[in-house]
Design an enzyme around this catalytic site. Structure first.
Site, PDB file in Angstrom:
ATOM      1  N   GLY A 138       0.844  -1.200   0.000  1.00 23.71           N
ATOM      2  CA  GLY A 138       0.000   0.000   0.000  1.00 23.71           C
ATOM      3  C   GLY A 138       0.870   1.238   0.000  1.00 23.71           C
ATOM      4  N   ALA A 141       0.884   8.587   3.160  1.00 26.74           N
ATOM      5  CA  ALA A 141       1.332   9.960   2.930  1.00 26.74           C
ATOM      6  C   ALA A 141       2.849  10.026   2.798  1.00 26.74           C
ATOM      7  CB  ALA A 141       0.871  10.844   4.070  1.00 26.74           C
ATOM      8  N   SER A 142       3.540   9.173   3.537  1.00 25.18           N
ATOM      9  CA  SER A 142       4.989   9.312   3.555  1.00 25.18           C
ATOM     10  C   SER A 142       5.702   8.390   2.578  1.00 25.18           C
ATOM     11  CB  SER A 142       5.508   9.078   4.973  1.00 25.18           C
ATOM     12  OG  SER A 142       5.030   7.858   5.457  1.00 25.18           O
ATOM     13  N   GLY A 143       4.988   7.528   1.919  1.00 25.59           N
ATOM     14  CA  GLY A 143       5.642   6.662   0.950  1.00 25.59           C
ATOM     15  C   GLY A 143       4.924   5.344   0.767  1.00 25.59           C
ATOM     16  N   VAL A 145       4.623   1.123   1.095  1.00 27.67           N
ATOM     17  CA  VAL A 145       4.989   0.012   1.975  1.00 27.67           C
ATOM     18  C   VAL A 145       4.998  -1.270   1.150  1.00 27.67           C
ATOM     19  CG1 VAL A 145       4.393  -1.306   4.050  1.00 27.67           C
ATOM     20  CG2 VAL A 145       3.983   1.152   3.998  1.00 27.67           C
ATOM     21  N   LYS A 160       8.755   0.260   4.778  1.00 30.26           N
ATOM     22  CA  LYS A 160       8.162   1.538   4.403  1.00 30.26           C
ATOM     23  C   LYS A 160       9.253   2.331   3.699  1.00 30.26           C
ATOM     24  CE  LYS A 160       5.028   4.805   6.596  1.00 30.26           C
ATOM     25  NZ  LYS A 160       4.229   5.013   7.795  1.00 30.26           N
ATOM     26  N   ASP A 251      -3.442   9.076  16.949  1.00 31.08           N
ATOM     27  CA  ASP A 251      -4.061   8.775  15.653  1.00 31.08           C
ATOM     28  C   ASP A 251      -4.640   7.365  15.664  1.00 31.08           C
ATOM     29  OD1 ASP A 251      -4.873   9.603  13.142  1.00 31.08           O
ATOM     30  OD2 ASP A 251      -2.982   9.103  12.155  1.00 31.08           O
TER      31      ASP A 251
HETATM   32  P1  ATP Z   1       0.954   7.438   6.626  1.00 30.84           P
HETATM   33  O1  ATP Z   1       2.112   7.685   5.708  1.00 30.84           O
HETATM   34  O2  ATP Z   1       0.294   8.669   7.073  1.00 30.84           O
HETATM   35  O3  ATP Z   1       1.291   6.500   7.717  1.00 30.84           O
HETATM   36  P2  ATP Z   1      -0.825   5.393   5.794  1.00 30.84           P
HETATM   37  O4  ATP Z   1      -1.092   4.997   7.180  1.00 30.84           O
HETATM   38  O5  ATP Z   1      -1.984   5.416   4.870  1.00 30.84           O
HETATM   39  O6  ATP Z   1      -0.149   6.780   5.725  1.00 30.84           O
HETATM   40  P3  ATP Z   1       1.360   3.546   5.673  1.00 30.84           P
HETATM   41  O7  ATP Z   1       1.462   3.504   7.131  1.00 30.84           O
HETATM   42  O8  ATP Z   1       2.522   3.977   4.882  1.00 30.84           O
HETATM   43  O9  ATP Z   1       0.200   4.450   5.153  1.00 30.84           O
HETATM   44  O10 ATP Z   1       0.852   2.147   5.168  1.00 30.84           O
HETATM   45  C1  ATP Z   1       0.461   1.915   3.836  1.00 30.84           C
HETATM   46  C2  ATP Z   1      -0.230   0.576   3.720  1.00 30.84           C
HETATM   47  O11 ATP Z   1       0.657  -0.473   4.046  1.00 30.84           O
HETATM   48  C3  ATP Z   1      -1.425   0.437   4.618  1.00 30.84           C
HETATM   49  O12 ATP Z   1      -2.473  -0.073   3.863  1.00 30.84           O
HETATM   50  C4  ATP Z   1      -1.036  -0.547   5.662  1.00 30.84           C
HETATM   51  O13 ATP Z   1      -2.105  -1.376   5.982  1.00 30.84           O
HETATM   52  C5  ATP Z   1       0.088  -1.333   4.996  1.00 30.84           C
HETATM   53  N1  ATP Z   1       1.102  -1.636   6.015  1.00 30.84           N
HETATM   54  C6  ATP Z   1       1.801  -0.737   6.712  1.00 30.84           C
HETATM   55  N2  ATP Z   1       2.639  -1.322   7.581  1.00 30.84           N
HETATM   56  C7  ATP Z   1       2.454  -2.655   7.427  1.00 30.84           C
HETATM   57  C8  ATP Z   1       3.024  -3.821   8.081  1.00 30.84           C
HETATM   58  N3  ATP Z   1       3.923  -3.702   9.037  1.00 30.84           N
HETATM   59  N4  ATP Z   1       2.578  -5.027   7.670  1.00 30.84           N
HETATM   60  C9  ATP Z   1       1.645  -5.133   6.709  1.00 30.84           C
HETATM   61  N5  ATP Z   1       1.067  -4.096   6.074  1.00 30.84           N
HETATM   62  C10 ATP Z   1       1.472  -2.861   6.429  1.00 30.84           C
HETATM   63 MG    MG Z   2      -0.020   4.391   8.243  1.00 26.56          MG
END
Ligand code: ATP
Ligand code: MG
Length: 406
Positions: A138, A141-143, A145, A160, A251
């Protein structure tokens, strides 16, 4: 699913909806005139406390991220190195000028300083040589994953990948890494490593949770009370752990609760975490995602760790109804509703058990002192009704099926 908007500490709305952004932006800047918020160059502990208006500072900081000359007041304090003179200044300040927190230097960290800090946090070596990237999970905002496999240990991890050149809030990354590194708990997504790549990318390696975010489950499936209780208990264990260390997550929402197929429930996204100051134990900036925000946050009053409990209450509504209250409203209106309505209505409340109803009311209590703490809620009779975590597995599978994820 609607994409919820997140308000960063600078009160920006990071949303593609420009209409929302403009309406929100104007409202918050009006607020700023009466109630101070911290600068966007600050996140964890560099907040200027007290009623000192900092509007000029904030605007300046946004325009020019490089260090700017201190205002006359700051300069007087900072330049006074002589012991006696300093003592005098401090006495005077106690009466007239609100004091700055000592670590406020962080506020004027330059890009270079931030990059140096991130570099120092990082492991040596080339991450691209260590991991095989397997698929994109996915993007936030910051990049992006990605799921990856460590070549040596075969361990599956989530990475990430953040583009440091395109990062409005690099301080949030420092916070996120600091919190993840320092605070390890079975209900927190554990940090494994981070790498600074080619001066412009940061890879944060963390444990991989194969069940995705709780959001998919709440939007696609109907959870039983026992399953809701189980999720609450796991989140509360993480919150109690953080709150005992004076950390507020700020959050809490289903998007930030990740699930494992074998029953793990873990909090993630520590970018907004705040460390409460020892003296005051309160913050006064608007941070989080509007729909989950506690009334004391939207009213820009001082707040403490109970904001996470309110957000947990909103997350229970998500688990019951599929979305938080007012999600169909623009963020500005949602903020207004939270501030004026108090405890939101719960659909078909009479159908809920007395335990669950009581639990929700203890979370969604407008009066902060009457709102339960994480420790109190961990003793609540609802949790005795928690079903085994393994019962979440079919929900995760069903949600995945429904949204077509493999
Ligand atoms: P932000 O950059 O504000 O945190 P966000 O929460 O939308 O934005 P991310 O935290 O970067 O995005 O996560 C992006 C996606 O990757 C999400 O859909 C999340 O469910 C998935 N994800 C993040 N971390 C993990 C992890 N450790 N294991 C599995 N999926 C993950
Ligand atoms: Mg996130």
């Amino acid at each position: 699913m609607m994409v919820a908007t997140t308000i960063r500490e600078s009160d920006e709305i990071l949303d593609s909806n420009s209409e929302d952004r403009s309406s929100q932006g104007s409202s918050v800047s009006q607020d700023q005139k009466s109630v101070p918020s911290s600068s966007d160059l600050d996140n964890t502990d560099a907040v200027i406390k007290g009623p000192e208006p900092k509007i000029t500072d904030e605007v300046d900081a946004k325009k020019a991220p490089s260090p700017k000359p201190p205002t006359p007041k700051q300069r007087t304090k900072e330049d006074t190195t002589d012991g006696i003179a300093k003592l005098k200044m401090d006495e005077e300040e106690e009466e007239e000028v609100p004091k700055r927190r000592p670590r406020s230097q962080k506020k004027i960290m330059t890009d270079e300083q931030i990059n140096t800090a991130l570099k120092e946090m990082s492991s040596p070596g080339n991450a691209q040589d260590k991991y095989d990237i397997q698929k994109k999970l996915g993007a936030g905002a910051s990049g992006m994953v990605c799921m990856a496999k460590c070549k040596e240990s075969e361990e599956v991890v989530a990475i990430k990948m953040m583009d440091l050149n395109n990062q409005p809030k690099k301080e949030l990354i420092i916070t996120e890494i600091e919190v993840m590194k320092l605070y390890r708990h079975e209900n927190i997504v554990n940090f494994l490593d981070c790498y600074y790549i080619d001066n412009d990318q940061l890879w944060v390696v963390m444990e991989y949770l194969d069940g995705g975010a709780l959001t998919d489950v709440v939007t696609e499936t109907i959870m039983k009370e026992g399953q809701i209780a189980a999720v609450c208990r796991e989140c509360l264990k993480a919150l109690q752990f953080l709150h005992n260390r004076d950390i507020i997550h700020r959050d809490i929402k289903s998007d930030n609760v990740l699930l494992g197929m074998i029953g793990a429930v873990k909090l993630t996204d520590f970018g907004f975490c705040a460390q409460l100051s020892a003296e005051k134990g309160k913050r006064d900036t608007m941070v989080g995602t509007p729909y989950w925000m506690a009334p004391e946050v939207v009213s820009r009053k001082q707040y403490g760790n109970k904001v996470d409990i309110w957000s947990l209450g909103i997350m229970i509504i998500e688990m019951l109804e599929g979305e938080p209250p007012y999600l169909n409203e623009i963020p500005l209106k949602a903020i207004y509703r939270i501030a004026t309505k108090g405890k939101p209505d719960i659909k078909d409340e009479h159908k809920l058990s007395t335990e669950l109803r009581d639990f929700i009311h203890k979370c969604l209590e407008v009066n902060v002192d009457a709102r339960a703490s994480a420790a109190e809620l961990l003793e609540h009779p609802l949790l005795a009704k928690a079903m085994p975590l393994a019962t979440l597995r079919p929900l995760i599978a069903a949600a995945r099926n429904a949204i077509g994820k493999s």
